[in-house]
Motif scaffolding. Structure first.
Motif, PDB file in Angstrom:
ATOM      1  N   ILE A  73      23.554  45.448  35.774  1.00  0.00           N
ATOM      2  CA  ILE A  73      24.190  44.174  36.130  1.00  0.00           C
ATOM      3  C   ILE A  73      25.477  43.973  35.346  1.00  0.00           C
ATOM      4  CG2 ILE A  73      23.941  41.661  35.987  1.00  0.00           C
ATOM      5  CD1 ILE A  73      20.975  42.022  36.648  1.00  0.00           C
ATOM      6  N   VAL A  74      25.439  44.271  34.066  1.00  0.00           N
ATOM      7  CA  VAL A  74      26.637  44.127  33.230  1.00  0.00           C
ATOM      8  C   VAL A  74      27.739  45.055  33.714  1.00  0.00           C
ATOM      9  CG1 VAL A  74      27.575  44.496  30.917  1.00  0.00           C
ATOM     10  CG2 VAL A  74      25.390  43.306  31.201  1.00  0.00           C
ATOM     11  N   MET A  75      27.391  46.283  34.043  1.00  0.00           N
ATOM     12  CA  MET A  75      28.387  47.233  34.538  1.00  0.00           C
ATOM     13  C   MET A  75      29.040  46.726  35.816  1.00  0.00           C
ATOM     14  SD  MET A  75      26.400  50.849  33.821  1.00  0.00           S
ATOM     15  CE  MET A  75      27.580  51.806  34.750  1.00  0.00           C
ATOM     16  N   VAL A  76      28.225  46.223  36.744  1.00  0.00           N
ATOM     17  CA  VAL A  76      28.764  45.708  38.009  1.00  0.00           C
ATOM     18  C   VAL A  76      29.683  44.516  37.760  1.00  0.00           C
ATOM     19  CG1 VAL A  76      28.141  44.510  40.137  1.00  0.00           C
ATOM     20  CG2 VAL A  76      26.889  46.562  39.459  1.00  0.00           C
ATOM     21  N   GLN A  77      29.266  43.612  36.893  1.00  0.00           N
ATOM     22  CA  GLN A  77      30.081  42.436  36.599  1.00  0.00           C
ATOM     23  C   GLN A  77      31.413  42.822  35.968  1.00  0.00           C
ATOM     24  OE1 GLN A  77      29.544  39.281  37.467  1.00  0.00           O
ATOM     25  NE2 GLN A  77      27.665  39.872  38.497  1.00  0.00           N
ATOM     26  N   VAL A  95      33.023  45.722  36.251  1.00  0.00           N
ATOM     27  CA  VAL A  95      33.856  46.387  37.256  1.00  0.00           C
ATOM     28  C   VAL A  95      34.439  45.369  38.233  1.00  0.00           C
ATOM     29  CG1 VAL A  95      33.794  47.952  39.240  1.00  0.00           C
ATOM     30  CG2 VAL A  95      32.691  48.614  37.105  1.00  0.00           C
ATOM     31  N   GLN A  96      33.616  44.443  38.696  1.00  0.00           N
ATOM     32  CA  GLN A  96      34.085  43.438  39.648  1.00  0.00           C
ATOM     33  C   GLN A  96      35.160  42.553  39.035  1.00  0.00           C
ATOM     34  OE1 GLN A  96      32.857  43.272  42.925  1.00  0.00           O
ATOM     35  NE2 GLN A  96      34.641  41.947  43.206  1.00  0.00           N
ATOM     36  N   SER A  97      34.943  42.111  37.812  1.00  0.00           N
ATOM     37  CA  SER A  97      35.933  41.256  37.143  1.00  0.00           C
ATOM     38  C   SER A  97      37.234  41.996  36.905  1.00  0.00           C
ATOM     39  CB  SER A  97      35.360  40.743  35.815  1.00  0.00           C
ATOM     40  OG  SER A  97      34.215  39.948  36.030  1.00  0.00           O
ATOM     41  N   GLY A 117      38.375  44.579  38.596  1.00  0.00           N
ATOM     42  CA  GLY A 117      39.029  44.816  39.881  1.00  0.00           C
ATOM     43  C   GLY A 117      39.741  43.584  40.394  1.00  0.00           C
ATOM     44  N   GLU A 118      39.106  42.423  40.285  1.00  0.00           N
ATOM     45  CA  GLU A 118      39.738  41.186  40.743  1.00  0.00           C
ATOM     46  C   GLU A 118      40.967  40.858  39.901  1.00  0.00           C
ATOM     47  OE1 GLU A 118      36.589  38.378  40.549  1.00  0.00           O
ATOM     48  OE2 GLU A 118      35.606  39.087  42.393  1.00  0.00           O
ATOM     49  N   TRP A 119      40.899  41.110  38.603  1.00  0.00           N
ATOM     50  CA  TRP A 119      42.041  40.845  37.726  1.00  0.00           C
ATOM     51  C   TRP A 119      43.219  41.750  38.085  1.00  0.00           C
ATOM     52  CZ3 TRP A 119      44.324  43.999  33.862  1.00  0.00           C
ATOM     53  CH2 TRP A 119      45.286  43.336  33.076  1.00  0.00           C
ATOM     54  N   ILE A 120      42.943  43.035  38.299  1.00  0.00           N
ATOM     55  CA  ILE A 120      44.010  43.974  38.656  1.00  0.00           C
ATOM     56  C   ILE A 120      44.601  43.618  40.018  1.00  0.00           C
ATOM     57  CG2 ILE A 120      44.531  46.385  39.194  1.00  0.00           C
ATOM     58  CD1 ILE A 120      42.348  47.172  37.179  1.00  0.00           C
ATOM     59  N   ALA A 121      43.747  43.211  40.961  1.00  0.00           N
ATOM     60  CA  ALA A 121      44.240  42.834  42.292  1.00  0.00           C
ATOM     61  C   ALA A 121      45.194  41.647  42.202  1.00  0.00           C
ATOM     62  CB  ALA A 121      43.065  42.509  43.215  1.00  0.00           C
ATOM     63  N   ARG A 122      44.858  40.655  41.371  1.00  0.00           N
ATOM     64  CA  ARG A 122      45.761  39.512  41.182  1.00  0.00           C
ATOM     65  C   ARG A 122      47.057  39.956  40.522  1.00  0.00           C
ATOM     66  NH1 ARG A 122      40.898  36.890  39.635  1.00  0.00           N
ATOM     67  NH2 ARG A 122      41.442  37.162  37.442  1.00  0.00           N
ATOM     68  N   LEU A 123      46.954  40.909  39.625  1.00  0.00           N
ATOM     69  CA  LEU A 123      48.121  41.374  38.881  1.00  0.00           C
ATOM     70  C   LEU A 123      49.131  42.074  39.791  1.00  0.00           C
ATOM     71  CD1 LEU A 123      48.879  41.298  35.824  1.00  0.00           C
ATOM     72  CD2 LEU A 123      48.089  43.665  35.698  1.00  0.00           C
ATOM     73  N   GLY A 176      39.119  46.941  47.513  1.00  0.00           N
ATOM     74  CA  GLY A 176      38.280  47.886  48.231  1.00  0.00           C
ATOM     75  C   GLY A 176      37.709  48.954  47.317  1.00  0.00           C
ATOM     76  N   LEU A 177      38.533  49.483  46.434  1.00  0.00           N
ATOM     77  CA  LEU A 177      38.057  50.495  45.491  1.00  0.00           C
ATOM     78  C   LEU A 177      37.068  49.891  44.504  1.00  0.00           C
ATOM     79  CD1 LEU A 177      41.368  52.449  44.786  1.00  0.00           C
ATOM     80  CD2 LEU A 177      39.440  53.147  46.223  1.00  0.00           C
ATOM     81  N   THR A 178      37.277  48.626  44.159  1.00  0.00           N
ATOM     82  CA  THR A 178      36.303  47.938  43.298  1.00  0.00           C
ATOM     83  C   THR A 178      34.944  47.880  43.974  1.00  0.00           C
ATOM     84  OG1 THR A 178      38.053  46.580  42.310  1.00  0.00           O
ATOM     85  CG2 THR A 178      35.788  45.794  42.082  1.00  0.00           C
TER      86      THR A 178
END
Length: 224
Positions: free
Chosen positions: A197-201, A203-205, A207-213, A149-151
């Protein structure tokens, strides 16, 4: 593209990162407790306060209903009072934070409500207080959803930071408007779009990595 324009892109990128980082931090500081309260304060819940839940829910909904560009213009006097000015990166943090706070609050509320009610009842049966349940059950269990959500909120703030450039907020949005649009320099506009676009990518990547962690339910790969 000249070295001068590359320097402007560099400065504008730092300004955008500054605006997004500070407003995301402040939005989380305000939005996280608000979201937790909204998720636990309906009738019969941990911190039952249905009247306050209704009032704050209406305020949050109203704040989220205002288009961001209108919000920026509407609160110029408030921004000037808080930041001492209504233009620049520091001033832009004020509307960005006001936009982020209700958005983050709803994201936090949704993440908290996804936690299994059985866990809450088990903690209650063991004599845990509402604050202990929130700290030791709800937030840890909802952590992957909170991170995602924060991502999403940070990604939205990147877009908002570009919009605020239209009213003197500086950053990449301001650079794209002043050089890419008003001075008919498509290479600058393209560079701004690519950087965003690079910044968004990233941040999204991240965030998803931290969420899995932090997801205790996710399978862990074991070597050997």
């Amino acid at each position: 593209m000249s070295a001068n324009l590359i320097g402007l892109l560099y400065d504008a990128t730092l300004q955008t990162l500054y605006m997004v980082a500070v407003s995301a931090l402040l939005g989380t500081l305000f939005g996280l407790p608000l979201g937790v309260f909204l998720a636990t304060s309906q009738r019969g819940e941990l911190m039952s306060a249905p009247w306050w839940n209704t009032v704050l829910g209406l305020v949050v909904n109203a704040a989220r209903s205002i288009p961001f560009i209108i919000l920026v213009v509407a609160i110029i006097p408030f921004t000037r009072w808080v930041a001492g000015t209504s233009i620049g990166t520091t001033a832009a943090i004020v509307p960005l934070t006001l936009a982020a706070t209700p958005f983050i609050a709803r994201l936090v509320e949704n993440a908290i409500r996804e936690v299994d009610a059985g866990l809450i009842e088990a903690a209650r049966a063991m004599g845990a207080t509402p604050v202990q349940i929130i700290r030791k059950v709800l937030i840890p269990e909802a952590l992957p959803g909170l991170v995602l959500g924060l991502t999403l909120a940070v990604v939205s703030l990147i877009g908002y930071s570009a919009m605020v450039g239209a009213v003197g907020g500086e950053g990449l949005g301001d650079l794209g408007i002043r050089y890419g649009y008003q001075r008919f320099m498509p290479d600058v506009m393209l560079a701004v779009v690519v950087i965003l676009i690079v910044m968004v990518q990233l941040v999204q990547s991240a965030g998803e990595w931290i969420a899995r962690l932090v997801d205790k339910r996710a399978p862990r790969n074991r070597g050997g």
